[in-house]
Write a protein that holds these residues in place. Structure first.
Motif, PDB file in Angstrom:
ATOM      1  N   THR A 145      19.577  -4.192   5.185  1.00 35.72           N
ATOM      2  CA  THR A 145      18.728  -3.199   5.838  1.00 35.72           C
ATOM      3  C   THR A 145      19.065  -1.815   5.314  1.00 35.72           C
ATOM      4  O   THR A 145      20.222  -1.379   5.379  1.00 35.72           O
ATOM      5  N   CYS A 146      18.071  -1.116   4.793  1.00 29.89           N
ATOM      6  CA  CYS A 146      18.282   0.227   4.232  1.00 29.89           C
ATOM      7  C   CYS A 146      18.540   1.211   5.364  1.00 29.89           C
ATOM      8  O   CYS A 146      17.807   1.242   6.361  1.00 29.89           O
ATOM      9  N   LEU A 147      19.564   2.052   5.207  1.00 29.05           N
ATOM     10  CA  LEU A 147      19.888   3.014   6.270  1.00 29.05           C
ATOM     11  C   LEU A 147      18.877   4.153   6.340  1.00 29.05           C
ATOM     12  O   LEU A 147      18.857   4.911   7.315  1.00 29.05           O
ATOM     13  N   ILE A 148      18.024   4.284   5.325  1.00 31.71           N
ATOM     14  CA  ILE A 148      17.016   5.351   5.327  1.00 31.71           C
ATOM     15  C   ILE A 148      15.706   4.863   5.921  1.00 31.71           C
ATOM     16  O   ILE A 148      15.135   5.505   6.813  1.00 31.71           O
ATOM     17  N   THR A 149      15.223   3.725   5.446  1.00 34.07           N
ATOM     18  CA  THR A 149      13.906   3.238   5.873  1.00 34.07           C
ATOM     19  C   THR A 149      13.987   2.222   7.006  1.00 34.07           C
ATOM     20  O   THR A 149      12.996   1.996   7.703  1.00 34.07           O
ATOM     21  N   GLY A 150      15.147   1.576   7.159  1.00 31.30           N
ATOM     22  CA  GLY A 150      15.276   0.534   8.175  1.00 31.30           C
ATOM     23  C   GLY A 150      14.650  -0.784   7.764  1.00 31.30           C
ATOM     24  O   GLY A 150      14.517  -1.688   8.594  1.00 31.30           O
ATOM     25  N   GLU A 151      14.277  -0.907   6.482  1.00 35.82           N
ATOM     26  CA  GLU A 151      13.638  -2.117   5.996  1.00 35.82           C
ATOM     27  C   GLU A 151      14.581  -2.892   5.080  1.00 35.82           C
ATOM     28  O   GLU A 151      15.482  -2.317   4.450  1.00 35.82           O
ATOM     29  N   GLU A 152      14.359  -4.207   4.998  1.00 34.09           N
ATOM     30  CA  GLU A 152      15.152  -5.046   4.112  1.00 34.09           C
ATOM     31  C   GLU A 152      14.728  -4.807   2.662  1.00 34.09           C
ATOM     32  O   GLU A 152      13.554  -4.646   2.361  1.00 34.09           O
TER      33      GLU A 152
END
Length: 596
Positions: A207-214
């Motif tokens: 999970t990306c800490l910027i976008t919240g997406e995998e």
């Protein structure tokens, strides 16, 4: 929050490079024909410091191992040529030092050969993947001639000497008659972008800490250097094996950022840091970038005006106050609602400083644009002071403020943390730093110069103090009975009296510092001297000055002149002095006699 704001800036901007690409400056182009023969060198320099920018495949991240860019790079990679290949300048007389120098140059030439071989292999890899591509075929034939033949051909070109002066800059190739360079070729770009997707397909996902997406994570982030930092300096970086790793994670996996988000925020920051950027300013060793969350009229106007405010250096020629007036006008329009804003329209400012291999974040703030406009207007209001100079210059910008308290006006010599403290005061409507105020008083005493900016700084600092119950005004305040303010007015009167009588103002050089700190020690003597100064004036002028002196002295308490002024009243002394002098010079400008 910083990375998310930069990520959003990338997606709201229309002028930034698409994923996998970036704008880079190229100093020279090597023009070849379709058979790989050298034709000429082409100069892409605009001036000594800048070159023409091209949209190129993104630069690779380098450590100790050589890695080549796609059909562009520096001269060591492209030509196997660097400073080490040039004749040795000023060789050491000591044989041991000369031998050590030659050994170092030999190692650099060996490194250049490795870099050059890596670049040639990359060309062969591209040619093998796209055998029908004419530009890559020409490049393949060009390098097939061998390095000695290539250099021999280039050295005959009239621009070779200029190229040798720019060996660290980037160069590339263009086919003779083509409008685009080889790295911009459509097939080359598409192959490069496809290879990136394949390369990152097997990367660790999280999970990306910027976008919240995998998504696939980056292992190393892109360098975004600033002035004074290393070329590899990054905003997000972790040194392996030095205590920065946690839970068994290494490198950028400590802060999981997807490939797409990493490209967006680094591209946005690089764009903000570009040469001649109007979203950046520098103060001493600090670099500041700023941007609005929206690309609407209010966002663009706020960015433009904030740039003007931060960079006002008093260098206007036709109308020195034009920049200040325009900035104030725009922020008034934003605050009043004439320029419409939305509730979630924000303004960001990020302060960076060099710090070893990484960038240090020294300041960060997010604020609604309307609140931001209000705080800027408050700064203008606090810094407003009567101006009786013949040549009026801007004095409300950060550059002017810091140069006013620096030795010989050198902003680079100010205290390291002072710039961000001043910016924080303006941006967030906080009290101006005490270090700014004390430095201002020191410069006044050291130089005996009460400049417009220094007086404005003193007024602004004192008016934001919580215990200041009688605010200092823009012009002379005859109701202000503060002992420091009154002493300043009296000293200005005695100085002006001397100047009217003898054409000199020697009491300022001799007594200003003492009068502003220990009034009781000097004012008795100064008042006695003023009696002799009056003898040179006519009767109406004598009456005027005696009346004015008595009027000012009557504002003092029954105890008379204080033995010592505290640090705040010392500042009020200089403001009172400035206000009273402004009254005298205002009459002079109107060609009015001083006598009322």
């Amino acid at each position: 929050m910083i990375l998310k704001a930069l990520y959003d800036y990338y997606h709201r901007s229309q002028e930034l490079a698409r994923p996998g690409m970036e704008y880079r400056e190229l100093a020279f182009l090597i023009v070849i024909d379709e058979q790989g023969n050298f034709v000429r060198l082409e100069d892409c320099r605009i001036d000594d410091k800048s070159c023409k920018s091209f949209l190129l495949p993104k630069a690779v991240s380098r450590s100790s191992s050589p890695v080549a860019n796609i059909c562009w790079d520096n001269c060591a990679y492209v030509l196997n040529y660097s400073e080490a290949n040039l004749p040795l300048r000023n060789p050491p007389a000591d044989p041991l030092k000369l031998a050590a120098k030659e050994e170092a140059l030999k190692k650099e030439r060996e490194k250049n050969w490795k870099n050059y071989t890596t670049f040639c292999n990359k060309v062969e890899e591209l040619h093998g993947a796209l055998p029908g591509n004419i530009p890559l075929m020409a490049l393949h034939l060009f390098y097939g001639k061998g390095n000695e033949i290539i250099l021999s051909a280039l050295q005959k070109d009239p621009l070779w000497g200029e190229l040798c002066k720019n060996l660290t800059r980037n160069i590339s190739f263009r086919i003779n008659g083509a409008l685009t360079i080889i790295p911009e070729d459509k097939d080359v770009v598409n192959f490069y972008l496809d290879s990136l997707s394949v390369c990152h397909a097997d990367r660790q996902t999280h999970t990306c800490l910027i976008t919240g997406e995998e998504g696939p994570l980056v292992e190393l982030t892109t360098a975004t250097p600033i002035l004074g930092s290393q070329a590899t300096a990054k905003l997000v970086a972790f040194q392996v094996g030095s205590g920065y790793d946690s839970y068994g994670k290494e490198k950028a996996y400590n802060a999981p950022i997807s490939r797409e988000a990493e490209f967006a925020y680094t591209t946005a920051l690089t764009h903000l840091l570009r040469k001649n950027s109007r979203n950046m300013f520098r103060v001493a060793t600090r670099t500041y970038v700023f941007w609005a969350s929206v690309a609407s009229e209010v966002g663009l106007e706020a960015e433009s005006c904030f740039f003007s405010l931060m960079n006002l250096q008093g260098n206007e020629t036709d109308n020195p106050d034009r920049g200040v007036i325009q900035v104030e006008k725009v922020f008034k329009s934003i605050f009043s609602g004439e320029i419409k804003t939305q509730t979630n329209d924000c303004f960001f400012i990020l302060g960076l400083a060099p710090n070893a291999a990484r960038l240090a974040v020294v300041y960060w703030k997010e604020i609604p644009i309307k609140d931001f406009a209000e705080n800027i207007l408050r700064h203008f209001e606090d810094m407003e002071i009567v101006d009786y100079r013949m040549e009026k210059r801007p004095y409300k910008g950060v550059y002017s403020m810091l140069s006013a308290v620096a030795l010989e006006g050198k902003v680079g010599d100010v205290q390291p943390n002072l710039p961000e403290a001043v910016i924080k005061s303006i941006f967030q409507y906080l009290p101006y730093p005490y270090s700014l105020y004390s430095a201002c008083l020191r410069r006044i005493r050291a130089e005996q110069k009460l400049t417009q900016t220094r007086i404005a700084l003193i007024k602004a600092y004192l008016n934001r103090q919580p215990n200041n119950y009688h605010k200092l005004t823009v012009m002379l305040d005859k109701s202000n009975n503060n002992v420091g303010y009154v002493c300043g007015r009296l000293f200005a009167t005695l100085e002006y009296l001397q100047k009217k009588s003898y054409g000199i103002d020697s009491i300022r050089q001799r007594y200003l510092n003492a009068a502003s700190t220990t009034p009781a020690a000097v004012f008795g003597n100064l008042l006695n001297l003023s009696v002799h100064h009056e003898e040179k004036l006519n009767s109406p002028s004598i009456i005027f000055f005696r009346k004015l002196k008595n009027e000012i002295i009557d504002l003092l308490l029954a105890e008379g002149f204080p033995t010592h002024l505290n640090i705040q009243d010392q500042g009020r002394f200089f403001v009172g002095y400035h206000h009273q002098m402004a009254e005298f010079y205002k009459a002079s400008e109107k060609n009015e006699d001083i006598v009322e």
